[in-house]
Write a protein that holds these residues in place. Structure first.
Motif, mmCIF file in Angstrom:
data_model
loop_
_atom_site.group_PDB
_atom_site.id
_atom_site.type_symbol
_atom_site.label_atom_id
_atom_site.label_comp_id
_atom_site.label_asym_id
_atom_site.label_seq_id
_atom_site.Cartn_x
_atom_site.Cartn_y
_atom_site.Cartn_z
ATOM 1 N N PRO A 226 0.810 -1.233 0.000
ATOM 2 C CA PRO A 226 0.000 0.000 0.000
ATOM 3 C C PRO A 226 0.834 1.270 0.000
ATOM 4 O O PRO A 226 0.448 2.274 -0.602
ATOM 5 C CB PRO A 226 -0.813 -0.138 1.294
ATOM 6 N N GLN A 229 1.621 2.459 -3.648
ATOM 7 C CA GLN A 229 0.487 2.426 -4.578
ATOM 8 C C GLN A 229 -0.194 3.774 -4.758
ATOM 9 O O GLN A 229 -1.225 3.838 -5.434
ATOM 10 C CB GLN A 229 -0.547 1.397 -4.098
ATOM 11 N N HIS A 230 0.383 4.832 -4.216
ATOM 12 C CA HIS A 230 -0.312 6.114 -4.233
ATOM 13 C C HIS A 230 0.618 7.265 -4.613
ATOM 14 O O HIS A 230 1.845 7.150 -4.511
ATOM 15 C CB HIS A 230 -0.936 6.392 -2.861
ATOM 16 N N ILE A 271 0.114 1.549 -11.698
ATOM 17 C CA ILE A 271 0.061 2.428 -10.523
ATOM 18 C C ILE A 271 0.459 3.853 -10.900
ATOM 19 O O ILE A 271 -0.162 4.820 -10.448
ATOM 20 C CB ILE A 271 0.973 1.880 -9.409
ATOM 21 N N TYR A 291 -4.641 -2.345 -10.981
ATOM 22 C CA TYR A 291 -4.380 -1.456 -9.853
ATOM 23 C C TYR A 291 -4.973 -2.013 -8.572
ATOM 24 O O TYR A 291 -6.113 -2.413 -8.517
ATOM 25 C CB TYR A 291 -4.951 -0.070 -10.140
ATOM 26 N N ARG A 292 -4.152 -2.059 -7.513
ATOM 27 C CA ARG A 292 -4.521 -2.525 -6.182
ATOM 28 C C ARG A 292 -5.112 -3.920 -6.212
ATOM 29 O O ARG A 292 -6.038 -4.234 -5.466
ATOM 30 C CB ARG A 292 -5.489 -1.546 -5.511
ATOM 31 N N THR A 295 -2.617 -6.086 -1.713
ATOM 32 C CA THR A 295 -2.205 -5.115 -0.699
ATOM 33 C C THR A 295 -1.234 -5.724 0.310
ATOM 34 O O THR A 295 -0.886 -5.072 1.297
ATOM 35 C CB THR A 295 -3.431 -4.552 0.043
#
Length: 426
Positions: A226, A229-230, A271, A291-292, A295
């Motif tokens: 996680p 991923q941002h 991502i 995407y995702r 996790t």
């Protein structure tokens, strides 16, 4: 092995839980890492299972030599000589919020030989040193280092021989960010994809970020964590910083910047398109994951094997980034189901933002190329927005790549040419 066959928690997990209760977290993590890097004992009852499908890895190297079971057991239970932690590691378990018992419970859901599935040692501790790819006169394949808030990061930048002429004409060139797969290096990835050759033909710059072993022992991009991923954190942050740095320092057209990758690199490319949709004009995904789709490590293993169980719905208010996907239907490392999920995820976002879309499907093949089925969605102006190549008979490798690089399939279609053709149309 299938832990559901047993009534007791696996010994190494039980011991690790005791260490955690005593506050000895580092030793607990080391014990788990030691067992994950070991080889499963010979008590797997499924004798018909392909060993390649039981290995948690991004690429498929030769089968490793098995350790003697007695020696392995002694290694995992030796308290006087714990496994050295001097070598940096990004072992995902030290970032999980689950308790060790929760992890053990998750393991019970897998119907495969879990210790072997988690065996990352088969990939080797770091990529093999690959030779420099050949480049034409006046072209450059520069070595660089980016200093960012996340640390220092190395990369290779290919500058075509025609770059100086472009500068004299005040031209800005496209830029492609290429993300390698596990155990690969920028040099190896450049050789295998032949992308530098296409850069010469089409006047492009290509940057190959390098994932260090300090971030992942097998050079995998940490797409399943996680924290990676941002936007604005982890690996996406420094990859975006590198992209912007190249745009600033070279004659790059900021409206024609693209990102592509293979396997773990493809998952990270997704991502990047998700986190920075205004930075990249299109994304290329070869044998990747949506995407995702994971996790943590257990969910990553499951996604690679069977596809993600998470919802394929796109995130709210996300901008659609034109996407080209290639995936072999005989991929036993990252299931073809993942390619389908990437397509569905992208299609939902595209449909939410554009109307009057036209979907086309056709098949092709030749003596030189594998047979493939192509599913394409075009907008009302006839522009290709989403394209999915399902390559029949292909495994986990870069389609149409050079055998001089690793994890390539010389049989086409030529993924590099198809990606570049798609990119330059946006």
């Amino acid at each position: 092995m299938d832990f559901s066959k047993f009534s007791k928690t696996p010994p190494h997990l039980k011991e690790a839980m005791e260490l955690m209760k005593a506050g000895r977290l580092k030793e607990a993590t080391t014990l788990i890492q030691s067992n994950l890097n070991g080889v499963a004992a010979d008590n797997n009852t499924d004798t018909n299972t392909d060993a390649n499908t039981n290995t948690m890895k991004d690429v498929t190297p030769d089968k490793p030599k098995l350790e003697d079971s007695a020696a392995k057991t002694a290694k995992s239970t030796n308290k006087e000589k714990p496994v050295s932690t001097d070598k940096p590691s990004s072992e995902p378990f030290n970032k999980l919020s689950d308790t060790l018992q929760d992890i053990a419970d998750k393991m019970k859901d897998f119907k495969l030989d879990l210790p072997a599935a988690m065996d990352l040692s088969a990939l080797g501790s770091g990529a093999t040193t690959h030779s420099e790819p050949d480049i034409p006169a006046n072209a450059q394949f520069l070595k660089g280092t980016l200093k960012s808030a996340q640390g220092n990061h190395s990369y290779r930048l290919y500058i075509p021989a025609s770059y100086e002429q472009a500068l004299q004409k005040d031209l800005s060139l496209p830029l492609i960010v290429m993300l390698h797969g596990c155990t690969q290096s920028p040099e190896d990835f450049a050789t295998g994809t032949r992308m530098n050759e296409l850069a010469e033909e089409n006047q492009c710059l290509i940057v190959y970020p390098s994932q260090p072993t300090s971030a992942n022992p097998n050079r995998c991009w940490n797409w399943f964590q996680p924290s990676d991923q941002h936007q604005g954190q982890g690996e996406p942050a420094w990859l975006a910083a590198l992209t912007r740095s190249i745009i600033k320092d070279y004659a790059v057209d900021s409206s024609r910047v693209y990102v592509a990758g293979l396997s773990a690199g493809a998952a990270m490319a997704i991502i990047m398109a998700e986190a920075y949709p205004d930075l990249y004009a299109a994304v290329g995904v070869h044998s990747g994951l949506a995407y995702r789709s994971a996790t943590d490590l257990p969910s990553a293993m499951m996604a690679m094997r069977k596809g993600s169980s998470a919802s394929s719905s796109p995130t709210k208010n996300g901008k659609f980034v034109p996407t080209i996907i290639l995936h072999g239907d005989q991929d036993h490392t990252v299931s073809i189901r993942n390619g389908e999920q990437i397509f569905e995820q992208a299609k939902q976002r595209l449909q939410a933002q554009k109307s009057d879309l036209n979907t086309q499907q056709h098949q092709c093949g030749s003596k030189q190329n594998r047979r493939s089925t192509q599913l394409e969605i075009r907008d009302n102006k006839g522009n290709s927005q989403l394209k999915y190549w399902k390559i029949h008979g292909a495994g986990h490798s870069w389609s149409g790549g050079s055998s001089a690089g690793s994890y390539t399939d010389p049989n086409g279609p030529d993924a590099s040419k198809e990606m570049l053709r798609f990119f330059l149309s946006h």
